[in-house]
Motif scaffolding. Sequence first.
Motif, PDB file in Angstrom:
ATOM      1  N   ALA A  31     -29.248  -8.906 -61.487  1.00  0.00           N
ATOM      2  CA  ALA A  31     -29.452  -7.469 -61.248  1.00  0.00           C
ATOM      3  C   ALA A  31     -28.632  -6.633 -62.224  1.00  0.00           C
ATOM      4  N   ARG A  32     -27.393  -7.042 -62.473  1.00  0.00           N
ATOM      5  CA  ARG A  32     -26.549  -6.291 -63.403  1.00  0.00           C
ATOM      6  C   ARG A  32     -27.108  -6.359 -64.820  1.00  0.00           C
ATOM      7  N   MET A  33     -27.620  -7.533 -65.181  1.00  0.00           N
ATOM      8  CA  MET A  33     -28.188  -7.667 -66.517  1.00  0.00           C
ATOM      9  C   MET A  33     -29.389  -6.749 -66.675  1.00  0.00           C
ATOM     10  N   PHE A  34     -30.238  -6.695 -65.663  1.00  0.00           N
ATOM     11  CA  PHE A  34     -31.409  -5.820 -65.732  1.00  0.00           C
ATOM     12  C   PHE A  34     -30.992  -4.355 -65.794  1.00  0.00           C
ATOM     13  N   ASP A  35     -29.962  -3.997 -65.017  1.00  0.00           N
ATOM     14  CA  ASP A  35     -29.465  -2.612 -65.057  1.00  0.00           C
ATOM     15  C   ASP A  35     -28.982  -2.255 -66.462  1.00  0.00           C
ATOM     16  N   ALA A  36     -28.239  -3.170 -67.061  1.00  0.00           N
ATOM     17  CA  ALA A  36     -27.708  -2.912 -68.399  1.00  0.00           C
ATOM     18  C   ALA A  36     -28.828  -2.797 -69.422  1.00  0.00           C
ATOM     19  N   LEU A  37     -29.799  -3.700 -69.354  1.00  0.00           N
ATOM     20  CA  LEU A  37     -30.898  -3.662 -70.314  1.00  0.00           C
ATOM     21  C   LEU A  37     -31.734  -2.399 -70.162  1.00  0.00           C
ATOM     22  N   ALA A  38     -31.875  -1.932 -68.927  1.00  0.00           N
ATOM     23  CA  ALA A  38     -32.601  -0.686 -68.723  1.00  0.00           C
ATOM     24  C   ALA A  38     -31.860   0.490 -69.347  1.00  0.00           C
ATOM     25  N   ALA A  39     -30.529   0.408 -69.365  1.00  0.00           N
ATOM     26  CA  ALA A  39     -29.714   1.516 -69.874  1.00  0.00           C
ATOM     27  C   ALA A  39     -29.639   1.540 -71.401  1.00  0.00           C
ATOM     28  N   ILE A  40     -29.739   0.382 -72.037  1.00  0.00           N
ATOM     29  CA  ILE A  40     -29.487   0.296 -73.485  1.00  0.00           C
ATOM     30  C   ILE A  40     -30.394   1.204 -74.309  1.00  0.00           C
ATOM     31  N   PRO A  41     -31.719   1.165 -74.151  1.00  0.00           N
ATOM     32  CA  PRO A  41     -32.552   2.028 -74.997  1.00  0.00           C
ATOM     33  C   PRO A  41     -32.261   3.507 -74.783  1.00  0.00           C
ATOM     34  N   GLN A  42     -32.019   3.913 -73.536  1.00  0.00           N
ATOM     35  CA  GLN A  42     -31.735   5.315 -73.266  1.00  0.00           C
ATOM     36  C   GLN A  42     -30.397   5.729 -73.866  1.00  0.00           C
ATOM     37  N   ALA A  43     -29.386   4.902 -73.666  1.00  0.00           N
ATOM     38  CA  ALA A  43     -28.039   5.268 -74.125  1.00  0.00           C
ATOM     39  C   ALA A  43     -27.936   5.268 -75.643  1.00  0.00           C
ATOM     40  N   LEU A  44     -28.609   4.350 -76.309  1.00  0.00           N
ATOM     41  CA  LEU A  44     -28.502   4.223 -77.766  1.00  0.00           C
ATOM     42  C   LEU A  44     -29.651   4.893 -78.496  1.00  0.00           C
ATOM     43  N   ASN A  45     -30.599   5.452 -77.719  1.00  0.00           N
ATOM     44  CA  ASN A  45     -31.762   6.134 -78.300  1.00  0.00           C
ATOM     45  C   ASN A  45     -32.527   5.213 -79.248  1.00  0.00           C
ATOM     46  N   ILE A  46     -32.782   4.009 -78.764  1.00  0.00           N
ATOM     47  CA  ILE A  46     -33.499   2.982 -79.522  1.00  0.00           C
ATOM     48  C   ILE A  46     -34.741   2.595 -78.745  1.00  0.00           C
ATOM     49  N   ASP A  47     -35.858   2.442 -79.450  1.00  0.00           N
ATOM     50  CA  ASP A  47     -37.081   2.010 -78.784  1.00  0.00           C
ATOM     51  C   ASP A  47     -36.893   0.607 -78.199  1.00  0.00           C
ATOM     52  N   LYS A  48     -37.452   0.382 -77.010  1.00  0.00           N
ATOM     53  CA  LYS A  48     -37.285  -0.918 -76.335  1.00  0.00           C
ATOM     54  C   LYS A  48     -37.804  -2.074 -77.176  1.00  0.00           C
ATOM     55  N   SER A  49     -38.807  -1.816 -78.020  1.00  0.00           N
ATOM     56  CA  SER A  49     -39.363  -2.894 -78.840  1.00  0.00           C
ATOM     57  C   SER A  49     -38.378  -3.369 -79.898  1.00  0.00           C
ATOM     58  N   ARG A  50     -37.282  -2.619 -80.090  1.00  0.00           N
ATOM     59  CA  ARG A  50     -36.290  -2.978 -81.099  1.00  0.00           C
ATOM     60  C   ARG A  50     -34.997  -3.497 -80.467  1.00  0.00           C
ATOM     61  N   VAL A  51     -35.104  -3.987 -79.259  1.00  0.00           N
ATOM     62  CA  VAL A  51     -33.959  -4.605 -78.591  1.00  0.00           C
ATOM     63  C   VAL A  51     -34.245  -6.098 -78.455  1.00  0.00           C
ATOM     64  N   VAL A  52     -33.373  -6.915 -79.008  1.00  0.00           N
ATOM     65  CA  VAL A  52     -33.520  -8.373 -78.959  1.00  0.00           C
ATOM     66  C   VAL A  52     -32.439  -8.921 -78.045  1.00  0.00           C
ATOM     67  N   VAL A  53     -32.843  -9.745 -77.064  1.00  0.00           N
ATOM     68  CA  VAL A  53     -31.903 -10.259 -76.067  1.00  0.00           C
ATOM     69  C   VAL A  53     -31.791 -11.776 -76.194  1.00  0.00           C
ATOM     70  N   LYS A  54     -30.559 -12.269 -76.204  1.00  0.00           N
ATOM     71  CA  LYS A  54     -30.310 -13.706 -76.230  1.00  0.00           C
ATOM     72  C   LYS A  54     -29.245 -14.040 -75.205  1.00  0.00           C
ATOM     73  N   ARG A  55     -29.202 -15.293 -74.830  1.00  0.00           N
ATOM     74  CA  ARG A  55     -28.163 -15.749 -73.914  1.00  0.00           C
ATOM     75  C   ARG A  55     -27.211 -16.654 -74.671  1.00  0.00           C
ATOM     76  N   ARG A  56     -25.925 -16.329 -74.611  1.00  0.00           N
ATOM     77  CA  ARG A  56     -24.920 -17.109 -75.334  1.00  0.00           C
ATOM     78  C   ARG A  56     -24.097 -17.905 -74.344  1.00  0.00           C
ATOM     79  N   GLU A  57     -24.137 -19.227 -74.499  1.00  0.00           N
ATOM     80  CA  GLU A  57     -23.336 -20.118 -73.663  1.00  0.00           C
ATOM     81  C   GLU A  57     -22.390 -20.899 -74.559  1.00  0.00           C
ATOM     82  N   ARG A  58     -21.491 -21.634 -73.928  1.00  0.00           N
ATOM     83  CA  ARG A  58     -20.568 -22.473 -74.718  1.00  0.00           C
ATOM     84  C   ARG A  58     -21.392 -23.458 -75.542  1.00  0.00           C
TER      85      ARG A  58
END
Length: 754
Positions: free
Chosen positions: A512-539
């Motif tokens: 839920a927190r990850m989804f909240d953050a991802l929803a906020a990123i385009p609005q906060a940074l004024n970037i189109d959602k199509s230009r947001v790339v998401v990856k998961r970083r583990e050890r």
Amino acid sequence: MSDRFELFLTCPKGLEGLLIEEAVGLGLEDAREHTSAVRGMADMETAYRLCLWSRLANRVLLVLKRFPMKDAEDLYHGVLDIEWADHMVSDGTLAVEFSGHGSGIDNTHFGALKVKDAIVDKLRTPTGERPSIDKINPDLRIHLRLDRGEAILSLDLSGHSLHQRGYRLQQGAAPLKENLAAAILIRAGWPRIAAEGGALTDPMCGVGTFLVEGAMIAADMAPNLNRELWGFTTWLGHVPALWKKLHAEATERAAIGMNKTPLWVRGYEADPRLIQPARNNIERAGLSHWIKVYQGEVGTFEPRPDQNQKGLVICNPPYGERLGDEASLLYLYQNLGERLRQACMGWEAAVFTGAPDLGKRMGIRSHKQYSFWNGALPCKLLLINVNPDQFVTGERRTPEQRQAEREQAAYDQAPVEPQERQYNKNGNPIKPAPAPVVEQARLSEGGQMFANRLQKNLKLLGKWAKREGVDCYRVYDADMPEYSMAIDLYHDWVHVQEYAAPKSIDPEKASARMFDALAAIPQALNIDKSRVVVKRRERQSGTKQYERQSAQGKFTEVSEGGVKLLVNLTDYLDTGLFLDHRPMRMRIQKEAAGKRFLNLYCYTATASVHAAKGGARSTTSVDLSKTYLDWARRNFSLNGFSDKNRLEQGDVMAWLEASRDEFDMIFIDPPTFSNSKRMEGIFDVQRDHVQLLDLAMARLAPGGVLYFSNNFRKFQLEDNLSARYAVEEISDKTIDPDFARNAKIHRAWKITAR
């Protein structure tokens, strides 16, 4: 044989309720639900009709006998008691399927062998003729189900599973089975919508399964009309005349349906590789004049053939089974929700998903949900009426405001009469009414807090980055512990790396927190959602962080200190540019004039490009990966550098041992650990750094300088190095403001000869 038979209709889990309605409508009597099956009584005509017309069943099983069994001998004699000569010839072919366990039979293969042995022994002739096994296309397919000590012996009338209609010879990566697609359409109300002349569109149509199943329903086409092989074709109990009559009736109904004015059925698919397979499948189904498929992204599809047309939008968006996979798809679901609100007012929508939390992020409430299973994966079907009352926005509205929105939407979608709507009575153009504004989805309280932090960071760092001539930098790095991710700006792209949450954190809360953050990123940074790339970083272990994650091959140009560099945001876990080493690269650029520069473990040789920019006499870059050296070559070319810049492929330690060249400046940024098959042994930076530095210092010219850094958090430089060389730690001088919160991102040293 009797005129009435007991039938078992099997189906995917979750379809039982729909199947019993369908089967009763086709003539099944005394129907009862079972897990993944429906049971009832029918005559032969109904059995054939179910085979031909069932859109939901997998198999139609005609029960030959029920008998109690305590052990394998009971099983054998119970099957032997059947007059098998009434069902197949002695030299025919046979396949046996066995399900269930108990009564001394815990292995389905053993149970199937006992059934086969009984049939073969019954039909064996004095001359030795006997049935043989054919698992692909047998004359008779027998099924035995063992249920709480009772054996249910059946003849499979369907042959191959009924979901295999025959039109879908080409399919995408994760296709829905045809009968599941039909069930979803039925639950979504498509038969009613089709009867009213409504349209059907799938904005993520893949190879067109929803479209074909929907068109067959609308055209009154039996789903298995074109099947050639059946389980009853060579069964001795088959009644060909009755079957031909039913098949002819179905053929006539299909012809009548196909001669009707086709409904508007359209599909859109972003992946160009799936367009032709979809069209091929549609053509095989005989529905090319009903269904059209176009290439297009979700955010651009336009479903309405005209302003008055309404219908059903149906789709099965991709959904990840891991948290990181789901997170990267958030924007796809948001784009779908936006298109529904913008272009499908008054339509109905059905979204089938294995990630209901993503469905909730579309910004439209579902009025009904149904549970299904897609194989072993539990899924939800979200049914939506696309109207303003269902929109989730950041503003509370009164009933009067909602009514005004509905009236505005009706006005905007009304047919336009040019003579009446484009000019007034004086002949002057009329200014068109403004299009309704689609509000951005409301952020949660946590999402708004996260957005505020991003905006604050962007304001502070943006001024610094502009002053320094940098357009790629880190704007957030787990500043708020509950939002554990790193966010980097690359010109007009955003690269998000989600850190795996500790095991102590509830996965649902982390999601839920990850989804909240991802929803906020385009609005906060004024970037189109199509230009947001998401990856998961583990050890990471070994070279996993360098392994290819995707194959899009898309490079983006960024700038840093007057140097242009290529980054790839999608194909690898890392992008080709380590942002935290920016100060070191800038230092190298300032000090490189006239020097021979050596870059070991060069990766994409960004430090070498900076050295060339600073006027280095020559650069030599060594790495084991041909992929990264090719990337490095493109970085040099992008800046107009080609001569005097060597790229060497090889194991660094072996290369240093063989080299006799001298260099005035050396930069080493080794991996923490490497076990590539192309190198001898295993490299461990803590264990091997002394040998590495000794070999490198042997190649350093008098008066030269070696810069050494690495990102291993527990790294300790060997004390005895200070006895041989002048060693100065410069870590604090190699951290820019965007990494100030994470000062331990790396450590760095300046090493010279004594």
